[in-house]
Every structure is written in structure tokens, then in C-alpha cells.
Design an enzyme around this catalytic site. Structure first.
Site, PDB file in Angstrom:
ATOM      1  CE1 TYR A 179      -3.232  -3.125   0.887  1.00 46.40           C
ATOM      2  CE2 TYR A 179      -4.313  -1.291  -0.206  1.00 46.40           C
ATOM      3  CZ  TYR A 179      -4.291  -2.621   0.168  1.00 46.40           C
ATOM      4  OH  TYR A 179      -5.329  -3.452  -0.204  1.00 46.40           O
ATOM      5  CG  ASP A 225      -6.917   7.546  -7.175  1.00 44.43           C
ATOM      6  OD1 ASP A 225      -6.948   6.733  -8.121  1.00 44.43           O
ATOM      7  OD2 ASP A 225      -7.700   8.507  -7.095  1.00 44.43           O
ATOM      8  CG  HIS A 267     -14.004  -0.273  -2.658  1.00 46.08           C
ATOM      9  ND1 HIS A 267     -13.909  -0.639  -3.975  1.00 46.08           N
ATOM     10  CD2 HIS A 267     -15.147  -0.841  -2.192  1.00 46.08           C
ATOM     11  CE1 HIS A 267     -14.941  -1.420  -4.287  1.00 46.08           C
ATOM     12  NE2 HIS A 267     -15.710  -1.545  -3.225  1.00 46.08           N
ATOM     13  CB  CYS A 302      -1.919   1.919  17.287  1.00 52.08           C
ATOM     14  SG  CYS A 302      -3.222   2.714  18.222  1.00 52.08           S
ATOM     15  CB  THR A 335     -15.954   0.273 -12.763  1.00 53.57           C
ATOM     16  OG1 THR A 335     -15.916  -0.795 -11.815  1.00 53.57           O
ATOM     17  CG2 THR A 335     -17.377   0.458 -13.284  1.00 53.57           C
ATOM     18  CB  SER A 336     -13.976  -4.735 -14.272  1.00 49.30           C
ATOM     19  OG  SER A 336     -13.823  -4.766 -12.865  1.00 49.30           O
ATOM     20  CG  ASN A 351     -14.376  -0.307 -19.511  1.00 48.12           C
ATOM     21  OD1 ASN A 351     -13.374  -0.691 -20.133  1.00 48.12           O
ATOM     22  ND2 ASN A 351     -14.610  -0.627 -18.257  1.00 48.12           N
ATOM     23  N   PRO A 352     -12.819   1.021 -22.398  1.00 46.36           N
ATOM     24  CG  PRO A 352     -10.506   1.237 -22.216  1.00 46.36           C
ATOM     25  CD  PRO A 352     -11.755   1.250 -21.426  1.00 46.36           C
TER      26      PRO A 352
HETATM   27  C1  BV8 Z   1     -18.089  -7.622   1.241  1.00 43.30           C
HETATM   28  C2  BV8 Z   1      -9.851  -1.431  -1.981  1.00 43.30           C
HETATM   29  C3  BV8 Z   1     -19.306  -8.611   3.016  1.00 43.30           C
HETATM   30  C4  BV8 Z   1      -8.618  -2.220  -1.636  1.00 43.30           C
HETATM   31  C5  BV8 Z   1     -11.260  -3.016  -3.195  1.00 43.30           C
HETATM   32  C6  BV8 Z   1     -18.729 -14.168  -5.006  1.00 43.30           C
HETATM   33  C7  BV8 Z   1     -19.696 -13.508  -5.750  1.00 43.30           C
HETATM   34  C8  BV8 Z   1     -20.005 -12.163  -5.512  1.00 43.30           C
HETATM   35  C9  BV8 Z   1     -19.341 -11.463  -4.509  1.00 43.30           C
HETATM   36  C10 BV8 Z   1     -18.385 -12.131  -3.781  1.00 43.30           C
HETATM   37  C11 BV8 Z   1     -18.082 -13.462  -4.017  1.00 43.30           C
HETATM   38  N1  BV8 Z   1     -17.097 -13.826  -3.151  1.00 43.30           N
HETATM   39  C12 BV8 Z   1     -16.795 -12.765  -2.364  1.00 43.30           C
HETATM   40  C13 BV8 Z   1     -17.583 -11.739  -2.731  1.00 43.30           C
HETATM   41  C14 BV8 Z   1     -17.611 -10.405  -2.142  1.00 43.30           C
HETATM   42  C15 BV8 Z   1     -16.450  -9.577  -2.680  1.00 43.30           C
HETATM   43  C16 BV8 Z   1     -16.484  -9.513  -4.197  1.00 43.30           C
HETATM   44  O1  BV8 Z   1     -17.262  -8.791  -4.768  1.00 43.30           O
HETATM   45  N2  BV8 Z   1     -15.608 -10.313  -4.840  1.00 43.30           N
HETATM   46  C17 BV8 Z   1     -15.581 -10.310  -6.282  1.00 43.30           C
HETATM   47  C18 BV8 Z   1     -14.143 -10.319  -6.758  1.00 43.30           C
HETATM   48  C19 BV8 Z   1     -16.325 -11.561  -6.784  1.00 43.30           C
HETATM   49  N3  BV8 Z   1     -16.673  -8.260  -2.141  1.00 43.30           N
HETATM   50  C20 BV8 Z   1     -16.186  -7.954  -0.921  1.00 43.30           C
HETATM   51  O2  BV8 Z   1     -15.499  -8.705  -0.249  1.00 43.30           O
HETATM   52  C21 BV8 Z   1     -16.627  -6.618  -0.372  1.00 43.30           C
HETATM   53  N4  BV8 Z   1     -17.104  -6.796   0.978  1.00 43.30           N
HETATM   54  O3  BV8 Z   1     -18.726  -8.215   0.419  1.00 43.30           O
HETATM   55  O4  BV8 Z   1     -18.273  -7.750   2.585  1.00 43.30           O
HETATM   56  C22 BV8 Z   1     -19.572  -8.240   4.414  1.00 43.30           C
HETATM   57  C23 BV8 Z   1     -20.782  -7.631   4.737  1.00 43.30           C
HETATM   58  C24 BV8 Z   1     -21.042  -7.322   6.051  1.00 43.30           C
HETATM   59  C25 BV8 Z   1     -20.080  -7.560   7.046  1.00 43.30           C
HETATM   60  C26 BV8 Z   1     -18.851  -8.123   6.704  1.00 43.30           C
HETATM   61  C27 BV8 Z   1     -18.589  -8.469   5.385  1.00 43.30           C
HETATM   62  C28 BV8 Z   1     -15.453  -5.654  -0.321  1.00 43.30           C
HETATM   63  C29 BV8 Z   1     -14.965  -5.356  -1.717  1.00 43.30           C
HETATM   64  C30 BV8 Z   1     -13.957  -4.208  -1.670  1.00 43.30           C
HETATM   65  C31 BV8 Z   1     -12.558  -4.723  -1.948  1.00 43.30           C
HETATM   66  N5  BV8 Z   1     -11.625  -3.595  -2.059  1.00 43.30           N
HETATM   67  N6  BV8 Z   1     -10.447  -1.944  -3.207  1.00 43.30           N
HETATM   68  C32 BV8 Z   1      -7.481  -1.911  -2.569  1.00 43.30           C
HETATM   69  O5  BV8 Z   1      -7.623  -1.071  -3.470  1.00 43.30           O
HETATM   70  O6  BV8 Z   1      -6.412  -2.535  -2.382  1.00 43.30           O
HETATM   71  S1  BV8 Z   1     -11.880  -3.573  -4.668  1.00 43.30           S
HETATM   72  C33 BV8 Z   1     -10.806  -3.179  -5.930  1.00 43.30           C
HETATM   73  O7  BV8 Z   1     -11.060  -4.089  -6.967  1.00 43.30           O
HETATM   74  C34 BV8 Z   1     -11.037  -1.825  -6.572  1.00 43.30           C
HETATM   75  O8  BV8 Z   1     -11.451  -0.853  -5.656  1.00 43.30           O
HETATM   76  C35 BV8 Z   1     -12.104  -2.048  -7.636  1.00 43.30           C
HETATM   77  O9  BV8 Z   1     -13.382  -1.765  -7.121  1.00 43.30           O
HETATM   78  C36 BV8 Z   1     -12.057  -3.547  -7.832  1.00 43.30           C
HETATM   79  C37 BV8 Z   1     -11.639  -3.916  -9.214  1.00 43.30           C
HETATM   80  O10 BV8 Z   1     -10.327  -3.308  -9.415  1.00 43.30           O
HETATM   81  P1  BV8 Z   1      -9.799  -2.955 -10.915  1.00 43.30           P
HETATM   82  O11 BV8 Z   1     -10.065  -4.099 -11.818  1.00 43.30           O
HETATM   83  O12 BV8 Z   1      -8.477  -2.309 -10.909  1.00 43.30           O
HETATM   84  O13 BV8 Z   1     -10.666  -1.818 -11.272  1.00 43.30           O
HETATM   85  P2  BV8 Z   1     -11.931  -1.958 -11.981  1.00 43.30           P
HETATM   86  O14 BV8 Z   1     -12.739  -3.128 -11.578  1.00 43.30           O
HETATM   87  O15 BV8 Z   1     -12.540  -0.683 -11.736  1.00 43.30           O
HETATM   88  O16 BV8 Z   1     -11.432  -2.299 -13.517  1.00 43.30           O
HETATM   89  C38 BV8 Z   1     -10.657  -1.369 -14.262  1.00 43.30           C
HETATM   90  C39 BV8 Z   1     -11.529  -1.059 -15.466  1.00 43.30           C
HETATM   91  O17 BV8 Z   1     -11.038   0.106 -16.101  1.00 43.30           O
HETATM   92  C40 BV8 Z   1     -11.506  -2.163 -16.498  1.00 43.30           C
HETATM   93  O18 BV8 Z   1     -12.833  -2.482 -16.890  1.00 43.30           O
HETATM   94  C41 BV8 Z   1     -10.740  -1.547 -17.688  1.00 43.30           C
HETATM   95  O19 BV8 Z   1     -11.249  -1.985 -18.942  1.00 43.30           O
HETATM   96  C42 BV8 Z   1     -11.053  -0.094 -17.506  1.00 43.30           C
HETATM   97  N7  BV8 Z   1     -10.060   0.834 -18.067  1.00 43.30           N
HETATM   98  C43 BV8 Z   1      -8.730   0.637 -18.220  1.00 43.30           C
HETATM   99  N8  BV8 Z   1      -8.168   1.767 -18.755  1.00 43.30           N
HETATM  100  C44 BV8 Z   1      -9.179   2.664 -18.912  1.00 43.30           C
HETATM  101  C45 BV8 Z   1     -10.377   2.087 -18.479  1.00 43.30           C
HETATM  102  N9  BV8 Z   1     -11.555   2.738 -18.509  1.00 43.30           N
HETATM  103  C46 BV8 Z   1     -11.560   3.993 -18.990  1.00 43.30           C
HETATM  104  N10 BV8 Z   1     -10.455   4.633 -19.422  1.00 43.30           N
HETATM  105  C47 BV8 Z   1      -9.259   4.001 -19.403  1.00 43.30           C
HETATM  106  N11 BV8 Z   1      -8.148   4.638 -19.851  1.00 43.30           N
HETATM  107 ZN    ZN Z   2      -4.631   0.906  18.402  1.00 47.93          ZN
END
Ligand code: BV8
Ligand code: ZN
Length: 251
Positions: free
Chosen positions: A70, A107, A122, A158, A199-200, A224-225
Site C-alpha cells: 500500500y 487514490d 472502498h 498505534c 470499472t469492470s 470503458n475501452p
Molecule cells: C463484502 C480497496 C461482506 C482495496 C477493493 C462471489 C460472488 C459475488 C461477490 C463475492 C463473491 N465472493 C466474495 C464476494 C464479495 C467480494 C467480491 O465482490 N468479490 C468479487 C471479486 C467476486 N466483495 C467484498 O469482499 C466486499 N465486501 O462483500 O463484505 C460483508 C458484509 C457485512 C459484514 C462483513 C462483510 C469488499 C470489496 C472491496 C474490496 N476492495 N479496493 C485496494 O484497493 O487494495 S476492490 C478493488 O477491486 C477496486 O477498488 C475495484 O473496485 C475492484 C476492481 O479493481 P480494478 O479491476 O483495478 O478496477 P476496476 O474493476 O474498476 O477495472 C478497471 C476497469 O477500467 C476495467 O474495466 C478496464 O477496462 C477499464 N479501463 C482501463 N483503462 C481505462 C479504463 N476505462 C476507462 N479509461 C481508461 N483509460
Molecule cells: Zn490501536
């Protein structure tokens, strides 16, 4: 690929909209040189899968490995600049008072481009806190110590309980900040236009936000591309980079 008719349609939707929500993912920061979530696994971390590294379990098992990742990402953000997509988002807010910006990104580029108060679903790289007691912790002084090709960095301790300090992001398996999620859901349900940018649409519950807008009768414009699960619900799909396409909506 020229998108002129699609850009014209999207610009017309924006001109006629009364309540706009802009929902962004890592793609909006791609042209600032910030690696998207999966691309951020290089050097020391390339052998990991993001979904296994961005977890409390990974931090508990090896705090220095995760904190180092990080801090490396925070140093990349510090060296980056907002790109024309971030600037266009802030321009829409200025043109359309009441616009709500919701981001999955950790960010601060929306803020640095002038967005007043983006909703960070997030969390943020700039709000570290104690892993054990939650006490807010100061950012390490000076620009993040960029571990050269990535290395372990022991997290600070901490001041309240001596527990390890963690990044202020939401990890997989962690609940999203309740107030932010509610704010985002309410804005999506009340908007008449949602721009979803870079976003994906794979990570829940954030990925639900554009579907809430559609169910509320809003028009969705996607930038999205590549195709995403949102293609079928988008009224207009702008197929290309946000830094090129978003500013054209304001021409
Ligand atoms: C929760 C912070 C419950 C950290 C992030 C099975 C099915 C469904 C869901 C789940 C499952 N198993 C587990 C889950 C839940 C899980 C989830 O959804 N998993 C997915 C993978 C299946 N979700 C969680 O765990 C969430 N919490 O459910 O908790 C709970 C409830 C109550 C009490 C306790 C628990 C928490 C999810 C948050 C995780 N943290 N980020 C860090 O950054 O390190 S998520 C992180 O990944 C990003 O923030 C982003 O949201 C996500 C994807 O990242 P990227 O791929 O980089 O970005 P993105 O998806 O946005 O894709 C990039 C896109 O940009 C692409 O499409 C690309 O084509 C496009 N692009 C590229 N260049 C350009 C462009 N577009 C425009 N212009 C360009 N130039
Ligand atoms: Zn503490």
C-alpha cells in the site's frame, strides 16, 4: 475508433439531465499512470492475487508485506497527476450542482482535480488507522517510502494501543462504510443520468450501484475501452479511454 454519434448521444443525455451521478473505477486513474487493481501486483507482490493480498488475513499473516504494497501504491499516487478524465468529472460537478461522484478508487485524484466530496466506497490510501483498535494514525511523514522493486515495510505502531497501523481501505471480506454505501445507493436511486467510468463492474456490493440507477429509470452512459457486464444496461457505450472521451461530453 471514432465514437462521434455515441459521444453526441451521451452529450445530449448530459445536457438534458437534472440529477447526475458519476461512478468511477480504477480505469479513470489509468491515464494518470496508476496501475489498476490487478496491474498493481508487480515486483515483490507479482506472485500474489490481489483478492488474496487485499484482505485482513494477508495483513495479519505478514503486515510488512501488505503495508509495503500500500505504501508503494500511495507513492505511485503521490507522483501521479489527475488526468483529463478527473478534470472532466469536476467540470460536470461545476456545471451541474448536485452531481454526486462515487468512486471505488482509493487514490485522491478526484479531489486533486477539484471534486468536492467524492464518496469513497472502498476507503482511501490517505486515512490509515490502527488494525486493532481503529484509532486514526498519521500518514508516514514525507512522500511514501517507495520500496524500490517492492519490499516489506514494517507498519507504524498505534499511539493508543501499539497495534499495527493498516491502510484505510476496504479489504475483501470487509463491509463497506455504511454511510458511504447508503449515500451512494440513495444518489443512484434518485438520479436521472449515471456516467459509469472505468470499472469492470465485478466487485460487489459497489457493482450494484449502476443497476440501482437503471431500476430507478435513469439512463446509464458507460465509458470503458472493453465490454463489461454493464454493456446491456447502458443506453450509450463509449468504447475508449476516459481521458479522451469524457472531456468530449462537455464540448
Ligand atoms: C463484502 C480497496 C461482506 C482495496 C477493493 C462471489 C460472488 C459475488 C461477490 C463475492 C463473491 N465472493 C466474495 C464476494 C464479495 C467480494 C467480491 O465482490 N468479490 C468479487 C471479486 C467476486 N466483495 C467484498 O469482499 C466486499 N465486501 O462483500 O463484505 C460483508 C458484509 C457485512 C459484514 C462483513 C462483510 C469488499 C470489496 C472491496 C474490496 N476492495 N479496493 C485496494 O484497493 O487494495 S476492490 C478493488 O477491486 C477496486 O477498488 C475495484 O473496485 C475492484 C476492481 O479493481 P480494478 O479491476 O483495478 O478496477 P476496476 O474493476 O474498476 O477495472 C478497471 C476497469 O477500467 C476495467 O474495466 C478496464 O477496462 C477499464 N479501463 C482501463 N483503462 C481505462 C479504463 N476505462 C476507462 N479509461 C481508461 N483509460
Ligand atoms: Zn490501536
Amino acid at each position: 475508433m471514432d465514437q462521434s454519434s455515441a459521444v453526441r448521444d451521451a452529450a445530449a443525455l448530459l445536457a438534458g439531465a437534472r440529477r447526475v451521478v458519476i461512478f468511477t473505477g480504477a480505469g479513470v486513474s489509468a491515464e494518470s499512470g496508476i496501475p489498476t487493481f490487478r496491474d498493481a501486483l508487480t515486483g515483490l507482490w507479482q506472485r500474489f492475487d490481489a483478492q488474496s493480498l487485499a484482505t485482513p488475513e494477508a495483513f495479519r499473516a505478514d503486515p510488512a508485506l501488505v503495508w509495503g504494497w500500500y505504501e508503494w501504491r500511495r507513492s505511485a499516487v503521490g507522483r501521479a497527476r489527475p488526468n483529463p478524465a478527473h478534470v472532466a468529472v469536476a467540470a460536470v460537478e461545476a456545471l451541474r450542482p448536485g452531481t454526486v461522484v462515487i468512486t471505488q478508487n482509493v487514490d485522491d485524484l478526484h479531489e486533486r482535480a477539484g471534486s468536492a466530496a467524492p464518496v469513497h466506497l472502498h476507503g482511501s490510501l490517505f486515512a490509515p488507522r490502527c488494525f486493532d483498535c481503529g484509532h486514526p494514525a498519521p500518514l508516514p511523514a514525507g512522500p511514501a517510502d517507495e520500496p524500490v522493486d517492492g519490499r516489506r515495510l514494517d507498519p507504524p505502531r498505534c499511539t493508543a494501543c501499539a497495534g499495527p497501523v493498516r491502510p484505510g481501505v476496504v479489504w475483501f471480506g470487509e463491509a463497506l462504510p455504511e454511510a458511504s454505501l447508503r449515500h451512494a445507493a440513495d444518489a443512484a436511486a434518485a438520479c436521472d443520468l449515471m456516467l459509469t467510468v472505468g470499472t469492470s463492474g465485478l466487485v460487489y456490493p459497489a457493482a450494484e450501484i449502476p443497476h440501482l440507477a437503471v431500476r430507478a429509470g435513469a439512463a446509464v452512459v458507460q465509458v470503458n475501452p472493453v465490454p463489461t457486464p454493464l454493456d446491456p444496461v447502458a443506453e450509450v457505450n463509449l468504447r475508449g479511454p476516459a481521458a479522451q472521451l469524457l472531456p468530449r461530453l462537455l464540448d
